[in-house]
Write an enzyme that holds these catalytic residues in place. Structure first.
Site, PDB file in Angstrom:
ATOM      1  N   ASP A 150      33.241 -39.286  -1.946  1.00  0.00           N
ATOM      2  CA  ASP A 150      32.769 -38.099  -2.651  1.00  0.00           C
ATOM      3  C   ASP A 150      32.860 -36.871  -1.747  1.00  0.00           C
ATOM      4  OD1 ASP A 150      31.639 -36.777  -4.778  1.00  0.00           O
ATOM      5  OD2 ASP A 150      29.645 -37.641  -4.545  1.00  0.00           O
ATOM      6  N   ASP A 209      30.594 -32.980 -12.419  1.00  0.00           N
ATOM      7  CA  ASP A 209      29.749 -34.106 -12.814  1.00  0.00           C
ATOM      8  C   ASP A 209      29.389 -34.043 -14.301  1.00  0.00           C
ATOM      9  OD1 ASP A 209      29.775 -34.784 -10.170  1.00  0.00           O
ATOM     10  OD2 ASP A 209      27.657 -34.359  -9.803  1.00  0.00           O
TER      11      ASP A 209
END
Length: 392
Positions: A150, A209
């Site tokens: 990430d 997201d």
């Protein structure tokens, strides 16, 4: 084709993994950072088994951020948080594998993880910057099968990291271990990773997201409508983890969310709490007819056409046949009709569909046969999946 990395190391072909989109469960959407520990996660694993989700294919158990101790060991290696994961990650991974799961973990390429930035997780140096080889060796020694990597503002704190080089570093390190590890690249679609990440990883995030609302689902769908040709066996457009079963979506919206991800050929990482999910959510997530579309070995993602304002038609070729998904993004119900060998909307033929096609159930009902002049109502934010493959 081999590529020379920035430090001169030869980048080999990535391991031939993820020939269909990975399925599994990820801890973040439900538990986020501070609410995970090994006993709770093993309860979740048992619930995934008992509910039939493991049998349905959700076999990759991913522990997201905040599994780490606040500091690395004296040898520079990452360690498990001693209070919340007293057995250690290798032992926890072995427990998951004994239940039939693959073991997934979270990492990041900079100096910090995302929880250190956004959740005030009090760690130090938990990112892999400068320790990519060491962390890859650690993951491999622990038996990790899946790595979510990430971005987390990896170019800050003096690293001077850049896309895609930061992700190439870990790709090389993982390859050097000799262990087959599915590599999930997460940089939120900032640099159009569908154009480059397939050289390094097996899936790549395409958008910011996902949120627990309908607008987020629609926005992700609009992105995937433009990039469906950048996905296939071994490398998948990742629409982010599922919000099915979490507060924020109606039952119709949850069903459309799940059906869209299946038609995208997106990885399906459940993000709900399977210990408490209702029967309708269980039926939706284990819907074999939709999962077969998601896992179709041809691996071609659905293409999208807007047939009217607020109404989309997704079309996906399959190894045996074809599938269609009509999505009603509008605020009012619409009617779809079958006549003259095609489905129609507002008296316009929108797609030829064989007479042997079936309307697929969403929450576990039986498929419905198609006949001349059949009419189906799609509620606001709902969908209608159709397949010409006869599922037995």
């Amino acid at each position: 084709m081999n590529q020379l990395s920035l430090d001169g190391a030869s980048h080999r072909e990535k391991p031939p993994l993820a020939l269909t989109p990975p399925l599994g469960w990820n801890s973040w959407n439900c538990f986020r950072c501070y609410d995970i520990n090994e006993s709770k996660l093993l309860e979740v694993a048992d619930a995934l088994v008992d509910s039939g989700m493991l049998q349905a294919g959700y076999d990759t158990f991913v522990i997201d951020d905040c599994w780490q101790a606040y500091a690395r060991g004296s040898d520079g290696r990452l360690k498990a948080h001693p209070r919340r994961f007293p057995s250690g990650m290798q032992a926890l991974g072995a427990e998951l594998k004994s239940r039939g799961f693959k073991f997934g973990l979270y990492g990041s390429p900079g100096r910090k993880t995302c929880a250190m930035i956004y959740d005030r997780y009090p760690g130090r140096g938990l990112g892999s910057y400068g320790r990519e080889d060491l962390d890859a060796e650690t993951f491999a020694a622990w038996g990790v099968d899946f790595l979510k990597y990430d971005w987390c503002e990896a170019d800050e704190d003096g690293t001077d990291l850049k896309y895609p080089d930061a992700f190439e570093r870990m790709a090389l390190a993982l390859e050097a271990t000799g262990r087959p590890i599915v590599y999930s690249i997460s940089e939120y679609g900032r640099t159009q990773p569908w154009a480059w990440a397939g050289e390094y990883g097996h899936m790549w995030r395409t958008t910011p997201d996902i949120e627990k609302n309908w607008a987020s689902v629609v926005s992700i769908g609009e992105t995937h409508a433009k990039i469906s040709n950048h996905s296939g066996p071994g490398g998948w457009n990742d629409a982010d983890m599922l919000q099915v079963g979490n507060p924020g979506l109606s039952s119709d919206e949850a069903a459309t969310h799940f059906a869209l991800w299946c038609f995208f050929a997106a990885p399906l990482m459940a993000g709900n709490d399977p210990r408490t999910m209702g029967e309708d959510i269980r039926k939706l997530l284990t819907n074999q007819r939709l999962l077969r579309i998601n896992q179709d070995p041809l691996g071609i993602a659905a293409s999208c056409a807007e047939i009217a304002p607020g109404v989309d038609l997704w079309t996906r070729p399959l190894v045996q046949g074809e599938a269609w998904l009509i999505v009603n993004k509008s605020e009012h119900p619409i009617d779809i009709e079958y006549r003259s060998g095609a489905i129609s909307f507002d008296r316009r033929l929108i797609a030829p569909v064989p007479a042997q096609a079936q309307i697929l159930p969403l929450y576990g009902e039986s498929p419905a046969a198609i006949s001349e002049r059949s009419v189906w109502s799609i509620p606001s934010h709902g969908c209608l999946p159709i397949s010409c493959r006869e599922d037995k």
